[in-house]
Design a protein around this motif. Structure first.
Motif, PDB file in Angstrom:
ATOM      1  N   ILE A   1       0.854  -1.239   0.213  1.00 47.09           N
ATOM      2  CA  ILE A   1      -0.119  -0.046   0.136  1.00 47.09           C
ATOM      3  C   ILE A   1       0.988   1.114   0.173  1.00 47.09           C
ATOM      4  CG2 ILE A   1      -1.507   1.397   1.395  1.00 47.09           C
ATOM      5  CD1 ILE A   1      -2.661  -1.350   2.295  1.00 47.09           C
ATOM      6  N   ARG A   2       1.816   1.192   0.793  1.00 43.64           N
ATOM      7  CA  ARG A   2       2.871   2.436   1.020  1.00 43.64           C
ATOM      8  C   ARG A   2       3.528   2.655  -0.337  1.00 43.64           C
ATOM      9  NH1 ARG A   2       3.165   6.680   2.750  1.00 43.64           N
ATOM     10  NH2 ARG A   2       4.905   7.864   3.624  1.00 43.64           N
ATOM     11  N   PHE A   3       3.860   1.631  -1.064  1.00 49.55           N
ATOM     12  CA  PHE A   3       4.737   1.635  -2.363  1.00 49.55           C
ATOM     13  C   PHE A   3       3.607   2.260  -3.401  1.00 49.55           C
ATOM     14  CE2 PHE A   3       8.376  -0.735  -0.426  1.00 49.55           C
ATOM     15  CZ  PHE A   3       9.095   0.512  -0.473  1.00 49.55           C
TER      16      PHE A   3
ATOM     17  N   VAL B   1      14.328   9.949   8.868  1.00 49.27           N
ATOM     18  CA  VAL B   1      13.765  10.306  10.216  1.00 49.27           C
ATOM     19  C   VAL B   1      12.046   9.963  10.128  1.00 49.27           C
ATOM     20  CG1 VAL B   1      12.693  12.293  11.501  1.00 49.27           C
ATOM     21  CG2 VAL B   1      15.013  12.498  10.333  1.00 49.27           C
ATOM     22  N   GLY B   2      11.668   9.042  11.244  1.00 42.56           N
ATOM     23  CA  GLY B   2      10.547   8.420  11.171  1.00 42.56           C
ATOM     24  C   GLY B   2      10.590   7.063  10.188  1.00 42.56           C
ATOM     25  N   CYS B   3      11.688   6.407  10.086  1.00 41.23           N
ATOM     26  CA  CYS B   3      11.609   5.409   9.115  1.00 41.23           C
ATOM     27  C   CYS B   3      10.725   4.285   9.174  1.00 41.23           C
ATOM     28  CB  CYS B   3      13.137   4.915   9.274  1.00 41.23           C
ATOM     29  SG  CYS B   3      13.363   3.868  10.887  1.00 41.23           S
TER      30      CYS B   3
ATOM     31  N   VAL C   1      15.615   6.356  12.091  1.00 35.50           N
ATOM     32  CA  VAL C   1      15.385   6.546  13.566  1.00 35.50           C
ATOM     33  C   VAL C   1      13.565   6.307  13.729  1.00 35.50           C
ATOM     34  CG1 VAL C   1      15.474   8.193  15.547  1.00 35.50           C
ATOM     35  CG2 VAL C   1      17.314   7.695  14.014  1.00 35.50           C
ATOM     36  N   ASP C   2      13.205   5.711  14.451  1.00 35.86           N
ATOM     37  CA  ASP C   2      11.653   5.942  14.718  1.00 35.86           C
ATOM     38  C   ASP C   2      11.372   5.581  16.258  1.00 35.86           C
ATOM     39  OD1 ASP C   2       9.241   5.483  12.596  1.00 35.86           O
ATOM     40  OD2 ASP C   2       8.752   4.650  14.721  1.00 35.86           O
ATOM     41  N   PRO C   3      10.476   6.025  16.792  1.00 26.28           N
ATOM     42  CA  PRO C   3      10.192   5.446  18.303  1.00 26.28           C
ATOM     43  C   PRO C   3       9.589   4.068  18.601  1.00 26.28           C
ATOM     44  CG  PRO C   3       8.912   7.363  17.625  1.00 26.28           C
ATOM     45  CD  PRO C   3       9.555   7.096  16.224  1.00 26.28           C
ATOM     46  N   ASP C   4       9.214   3.585  17.270  1.00 24.61           N
ATOM     47  CA  ASP C   4       8.341   2.374  17.475  1.00 24.61           C
ATOM     48  C   ASP C   4       9.338   1.008  17.284  1.00 24.61           C
ATOM     49  OD1 ASP C   4       6.891  -0.009  16.733  1.00 24.61           O
ATOM     50  OD2 ASP C   4       5.416   1.160  16.198  1.00 24.61           O
TER      51      ASP C   4
ATOM     52  N   ARG D   1       9.307  -1.976  17.641  1.00 22.75           N
ATOM     53  CA  ARG D   1       8.834  -3.264  16.669  1.00 22.75           C
ATOM     54  C   ARG D   1       9.215  -2.997  15.123  1.00 22.75           C
ATOM     55  NH1 ARG D   1       4.736  -4.938  13.932  1.00 22.75           N
ATOM     56  NH2 ARG D   1       4.972  -7.022  13.086  1.00 22.75           N
ATOM     57  N   ARG D   2       8.793  -1.802  14.729  1.00 24.82           N
ATOM     58  CA  ARG D   2       9.038  -1.360  13.319  1.00 24.82           C
ATOM     59  C   ARG D   2      10.568  -1.126  13.340  1.00 24.82           C
ATOM     60  NH1 ARG D   2       4.500   3.455  12.377  1.00 24.82           N
ATOM     61  NH2 ARG D   2       2.771   2.275  12.972  1.00 24.82           N
ATOM     62  N   ILE D   3      11.372  -0.696  14.165  1.00 21.80           N
ATOM     63  CA  ILE D   3      12.832  -0.671  13.977  1.00 21.80           C
ATOM     64  C   ILE D   3      13.594  -2.153  13.953  1.00 21.80           C
ATOM     65  CG2 ILE D   3      14.960  -0.266  15.320  1.00 21.80           C
ATOM     66  CD1 ILE D   3      13.917   2.280  13.973  1.00 21.80           C
TER      67      ILE D   3
ATOM     68  N   GLY E   1      14.176   5.610  18.626  1.00 23.24           N
ATOM     69  CA  GLY E   1      14.197   6.925  19.280  1.00 23.24           C
ATOM     70  C   GLY E   1      13.140   7.982  18.639  1.00 23.24           C
ATOM     71  N   ASP E   2      13.109   9.376  19.527  1.00 26.92           N
ATOM     72  CA  ASP E   2      12.493  10.220  18.780  1.00 26.92           C
ATOM     73  C   ASP E   2      13.133  11.138  18.528  1.00 26.92           C
ATOM     74  OD1 ASP E   2      10.987  13.002  18.905  1.00 26.92           O
ATOM     75  OD2 ASP E   2       9.176  11.877  20.320  1.00 26.92           O
ATOM     76  N   VAL E   3      12.898  11.903  17.232  1.00 28.08           N
ATOM     77  CA  VAL E   3      13.685  12.798  16.391  1.00 28.08           C
ATOM     78  C   VAL E   3      14.104  13.592  17.446  1.00 28.08           C
ATOM     79  CG1 VAL E   3      11.776  13.933  15.394  1.00 28.08           C
ATOM     80  CG2 VAL E   3      14.396  14.016  14.347  1.00 28.08           C
ATOM     81  N   ARG E   4      13.137  14.139  18.392  1.00 24.44           N
ATOM     82  CA  ARG E   4      13.390  15.267  19.021  1.00 24.44           C
ATOM     83  C   ARG E   4      14.536  15.214  20.062  1.00 24.44           C
ATOM     84  NH1 ARG E   4       7.197  15.895  20.618  1.00 24.44           N
ATOM     85  NH2 ARG E   4       7.328  13.903  20.512  1.00 24.44           N
TER      86      ARG E   4
ATOM     87  N   VAL F   1      12.967  13.111   5.337  1.00 23.83           N
ATOM     88  CA  VAL F   1      11.662  12.904   6.579  1.00 23.83           C
ATOM     89  C   VAL F   1      10.214  12.711   5.526  1.00 23.83           C
ATOM     90  CG1 VAL F   1      10.546  13.997   8.469  1.00 23.83           C
ATOM     91  CG2 VAL F   1      12.772  14.714   7.569  1.00 23.83           C
ATOM     92  N   LEU F   2       9.920  11.373   5.277  1.00 24.33           N
ATOM     93  CA  LEU F   2       8.821  11.021   4.405  1.00 24.33           C
ATOM     94  C   LEU F   2       7.559  10.826   5.154  1.00 24.33           C
ATOM     95  CD1 LEU F   2      10.714   8.516   2.032  1.00 24.33           C
ATOM     96  CD2 LEU F   2      10.592  10.821   2.098  1.00 24.33           C
ATOM     97  N   ASP F   3       6.605  11.812   5.013  1.00 20.94           N
ATOM     98  CA  ASP F   3       5.431  11.745   5.600  1.00 20.94           C
ATOM     99  C   ASP F   3       5.446  11.673   7.132  1.00 20.94           C
ATOM    100  OD1 ASP F   3       4.169  12.425   3.639  1.00 20.94           O
ATOM    101  OD2 ASP F   3       3.907  10.167   2.974  1.00 20.94           O
TER     102      ASP F   3
HETATM  103  C1  LIG Z   1       3.212   7.576   8.485  1.00 26.03           C
HETATM  104  S1  LIG Z   1       4.656   6.743   9.144  1.00 26.03           S
HETATM  105  C2  LIG Z   1       5.980   7.149   7.641  1.00 26.03           C
HETATM  106  C3  LIG Z   1       6.863   5.921   7.910  1.00 26.03           C
HETATM  107  C4  LIG Z   1       7.795   6.040   6.781  1.00 26.03           C
HETATM  108  N1  LIG Z   1       8.730   7.558   6.837  1.00 26.03           N
HETATM  109  C5  LIG Z   1       7.090   5.894   5.454  1.00 26.03           C
HETATM  110  O1  LIG Z   1       7.291   6.705   4.726  1.00 26.03           O
HETATM  111  O2  LIG Z   1       6.804   4.680   5.485  1.00 26.03           O
HETATM  112  C6  LIG Z   1       5.023   7.863  10.378  1.00 26.03           C
HETATM  113  C7  LIG Z   1       6.069   7.416  11.267  1.00 26.03           C
HETATM  114  O3  LIG Z   1       6.827   8.473  11.879  1.00 26.03           O
HETATM  115  C8  LIG Z   1       7.087   7.964  13.198  1.00 26.03           C
HETATM  116  N2  LIG Z   1       7.235   9.261  14.235  1.00 26.03           N
HETATM  117  C9  LIG Z   1       6.294   9.862  14.652  1.00 26.03           C
HETATM  118  N3  LIG Z   1       6.546  10.723  15.535  1.00 26.03           N
HETATM  119  C10 LIG Z   1       7.808  10.674  15.628  1.00 26.03           C
HETATM  120  C11 LIG Z   1       8.986  11.280  16.249  1.00 26.03           C
HETATM  121  N4  LIG Z   1       8.810  12.217  16.997  1.00 26.03           N
HETATM  122  N5  LIG Z   1      10.366  10.995  15.903  1.00 26.03           N
HETATM  123  C12 LIG Z   1      10.551  10.210  14.984  1.00 26.03           C
HETATM  124  N6  LIG Z   1       9.603   9.421  14.260  1.00 26.03           N
HETATM  125  C13 LIG Z   1       8.309   9.691  14.635  1.00 26.03           C
HETATM  126  C14 LIG Z   1       6.078   7.121  13.353  1.00 26.03           C
HETATM  127  O4  LIG Z   1       6.527   6.190  14.201  1.00 26.03           O
HETATM  128  C15 LIG Z   1       5.988   6.372  11.934  1.00 26.03           C
HETATM  129  O5  LIG Z   1       6.591   5.376  11.821  1.00 26.03           O
END
Ligand SMILES: C[S@@+](CC[C@H](N)C(=O)[O-])C[C@H]1O[C@@H](n2cnc3c(N)ncnc32)[C@H](O)[C@@H]1O
Length: 214
Positions: free
Chosen positions: A24-26, A50-52, A73-76, A78-80, A99-102, A115-117
């Motif tokens: 779906i994402r692709f 960022v938010g991978c 980097v991502d806070p989740d 399981r995803r990592i 981790g959280d990007v902040r 930083v994709l979406d």
């Molecule tokens: C819509 S998904 C996009 C994931 C990936 N970039 C992609 O394009 O498939 C948003 C992602 O941002 C991550 N995210 C949300 N807040 C974040 C933060 N403060 N720092 C890093 N990542 C964050 C979420 O965990 C989630 O994996």
């Protein structure tokens, strides 16, 4: 390797549910949109994702140019874990960090950051500070790529927001901005900014912003 062949390899490396998500994402970030970003990214060197999430795009951009060293980097957690397993399975030099990007313990400098979406998932009052942090992690002349959703046309925004709400629920913040607002913010932070709106058959109002650190 690029395009459908690279995407198919990533999908095959994932468990069933995540494979459906990846497809779906692709289909949202189609090969044409990926090619725009691929061209903007450096061919080699250190890149921060960022938010991978599941590392789909680290696996994609790592396959198109194997000399890239991508840190996701991502806070989740399981995803990592899945991101790590996909990239390892494809023999890529990518690394991942929970981790959280902040405040994640990320050591610069990077040649590029993407930083994709993700920016619209960051609380409104932290968005500028995040871009500032990413600027400080970049080398001078390095590129920050922000792929996000702009706020016009209104129907496109509502369509995207509805689907985002299905994914994240009602409690998480969603703060979209017009691409001109992102552009102004990035210029104030010392970037040279170029942006392009990318049409889609679906109503997503995609925008790709390429910001070069001056
Ligand atoms: C819509 S998904 C996009 C994931 C990936 N970039 C992609 O394009 O498939 C948003 C992602 O941002 C991550 N995210 C949300 N807040 C974040 C933060 N403060 N720092 C890093 N990542 C964050 C979420 O965990 C989630 O994996």
């Amino acid at each position: 390797m690029y395009g459908r062949e690279a995407i198919a390899k990533i999908a095959r490396a994932l468990p069933f549910v995540e494979r459906v998500y990846a497809n779906i994402r692709f289909s949202i970030l189609r090969p044409k949109l990926l090619s725009v970003m691929d061209l903007l990214l450096t061919d080699e060197g250190r890149i921060l994702d960022v938010g991978c999430g599941f590392g789909l795009f680290a696996a994609y951009f790592g396959q198109t140019q194997p000399a890239r060293r991508i840190l996701g980097v991502d806070p989740d957690a399981r995803r990592i874990e899945l991101a790590r397993s996909v990239s390892n399975g494809l023999g890529l030099a990518n690394e991942f960090l929970v981790g959280d990007v902040r405040d994640a313990e990320v050591q610069g400098p990077f040649d590029a950051v993407y930083v994709l979406d993700v920016m619209h998932h960051i609380p409104a009052d932290s968005q500028r500070a995040v871009l500032e942090r990413l600027r400080d992690l970049l080398v001078t002349g390095g590129t920050l790529i922000v792929k996000d959703i702009t706020t016009e046309p209104r129907f496109g925004l509502l369509f995207t927001e509805l689907l985002d709400r299905v994914m994240v629920g009602m409690d998480e913040p969603l703060k979209y901005r017009h691409h001109r607002d992102w552009g102004a913010m990035l210029s104030e932070l010392g970037f040279k900014v170029r942006m392009v709106r990318v049409p889609d058959v679906l109503p997503y109002p995609h925008v790709v912003i390429a910001a070069t650190k001056l």
